[in-house]
Write a protein that holds these residues in place. Structure first.
Motif, PDB file in Angstrom:
ATOM      1  N   SER A 221       0.670  -1.288  -0.003  1.00 15.04           N
ATOM      2  CA  SER A 221       0.059  -0.232   0.086  1.00 15.04           C
ATOM      3  C   SER A 221       1.183   1.239   0.052  1.00 15.04           C
ATOM      4  O   SER A 221       0.232   2.331   0.059  1.00 15.04           O
ATOM      5  N   TRP A 222       2.082   1.168   0.188  1.00 15.27           N
ATOM      6  CA  TRP A 222       3.016   2.197   0.254  1.00 15.27           C
ATOM      7  C   TRP A 222       3.102   3.139  -1.292  1.00 15.27           C
ATOM      8  O   TRP A 222       3.169   2.480  -2.172  1.00 15.27           O
ATOM      9  N   GLY A 223       3.059   4.567  -1.269  1.00 15.80           N
ATOM     10  CA  GLY A 223       3.284   5.204  -2.414  1.00 15.80           C
ATOM     11  C   GLY A 223       4.656   6.152  -2.230  1.00 15.80           C
ATOM     12  O   GLY A 223       5.212   6.144  -1.246  1.00 15.80           O
ATOM     13  N   GLU A 224       4.806   6.718  -3.135  1.00 13.98           N
ATOM     14  CA  GLU A 224       5.925   7.667  -3.149  1.00 13.98           C
ATOM     15  C   GLU A 224       5.937   8.716  -2.158  1.00 13.98           C
ATOM     16  O   GLU A 224       7.040   9.065  -1.377  1.00 13.98           O
ATOM     17  N   ASP A 225       4.924   9.308  -1.420  1.00  8.02           N
ATOM     18  CA  ASP A 225       4.762  10.265  -0.446  1.00  8.02           C
ATOM     19  C   ASP A 225       4.737   9.339   0.917  1.00  8.02           C
ATOM     20  O   ASP A 225       4.621   9.976   1.888  1.00  8.02           O
ATOM     21  N   SER A 226       4.694   7.996   1.006  1.00  6.18           N
ATOM     22  CA  SER A 226       4.303   7.353   2.285  1.00  6.18           C
ATOM     23  C   SER A 226       5.342   7.570   3.646  1.00  6.18           C
ATOM     24  O   SER A 226       5.377   7.615   4.525  1.00  6.18           O
TER      25      SER A 226
END
Length: 324
Positions: A221-226
């Motif tokens: 579920s991680w994205g670049e902003d996590s």
């Protein structure tokens, strides 16, 4: 919930256990009342194995578990805890000393403190944190722990292997000196398959698989902003510092592409990958909410991991040491 034999101890433990590092506070702020509710919900869903340590919030995780045990009115819950060495081994040292790192006074003090915080008369499983490869012949630690078993302070003895060094537990497993070994094992960290799992299975040594979700990255579920949402100074903020987070995201994306034809969620593939190895007695994902408990428990249904996907897994092997 499905159950497995915990090595040769005679215990029947839930194949999915409760990793309690996160409720100690070093993974970010925690609400103890919420942690207790989560533990009780896990027990109600059939989880009967909890792994903790003195290190997890300087005993805070143990204290929270102790309160949950006092409130629990159901069946037996097995609790595994750990003592850290008096001096942590250098991660670059291939053969750190074990003799003298777990002296008698230190182990006895840790056992008494853990008993008090957990509110139990005897510790089910007492593990040595960051046990090293010299420990199968530098045996002062084992002498003390055997005495504590005879005195009724602990039931079983285990070790928690250093990160990224599963080979250090092979001789110990072959000798059968302890009831269990804890090791990192997930879709990235695959080396336990080579020698440790076969040796443990042959000797009846239980295997506790830690970080099956790679400290969160294999949830998917991680994205670049996590990374910006990780609390400064917390464990994930430290682990994935620098360019590590971006590299992790890149590798997760490649892994997702292989997993997609078989599973809609990477987390399911990650959990089922570890469960597919019958040498593993229990895997211990961290859980901070009832929703996370339910997510993990539903994978305990005996469904087979696709052989085609298993054949693709070696290409995703990625061994690294977060502590360097």
């Amino acid at each position: 919930m499905r159950y497995r034999q915990f090595g040769r101890t005679g215990w029947s433990v839930s194949e999915i256990g409760f990793g309690a590092w996160q409720i100690g506070g070093t993974w970010g702020k925690v609400d103890d009342a919420a942690s207790i509710r989560t533990l009780l919900h896990a027990f109600e869903r059939g989880i009967n194995f909890v792994d903790t340590a003195e290190l997890y919030g300087a005993g805070h995780s143990e204290s929270v578990i102790g309160e949950a045990l006092r409130q629990w009115k159901g069946g037996k819950i097995y609790v595994a805890t750990k003592a850290q060495p008096t001096v942590w081994p250098n991660p670059d040292d291939p053969a750190p000393r074990v003799r003298g790192r777990f002296p008698e006074w230190h182990l006895r003090a840790n056992v008494e403190a853990s008993i008090r915080r957990l509110g139990v008369e005897r510790l089910d499983l007492f593990q040595l944190h960051s046990w090293g490869p010299m420990g199968h012949h530098e045996l002062d630690w084992l002498e003390t722990l055997n005495d504590l078993r005879v005195e009724g302070k602990i039931d079983q003895i285990g070790v928690s292997l250093r990160d990224n060094h599963p080979e250090e537990g092979v001789a110990l497993a072959r000798l059968g000196l302890v009831a269990s070994e804890q090791v990192i094992f997930n879709m990235f960290e695959q080396p336990p398959r080579d020698a440790l799992l076969p040796a443990a299975k042959a000797s009846g040594t239980a295997i506790i698989a830690r970080v099956p979700l790679d400290s969160g990255s294999l949830v998917g579920s991680w994205g670049e902003d996590s990374y910006a949402t990780f609390e400064p100074g917390s464990q994930p903020h430290q682990m994935f510092r620098g360019d590590r987070f971006a590299e992790t995201l890149r590798r997760v994306a490649v892994l997702k592409a292989d997993v997609a034809p078989f599973y809609s969620q990477l987390a399911e593939a990650a959990m089922r990958y570890v469960l597919a190895h019958d040498a593993v007695s229990v895997l211990i994902p961290g859980m901070k909410s009832s929703e996370e408990v339910d997510m993990n428990v539903r994978y305990s249904d005996g469904a087979a991991f696709p052989a085609v996907l298993m054949d693709l897994m070696p290409r995703h092997a990625w061994v690294r040491n977060f502590y360097r």
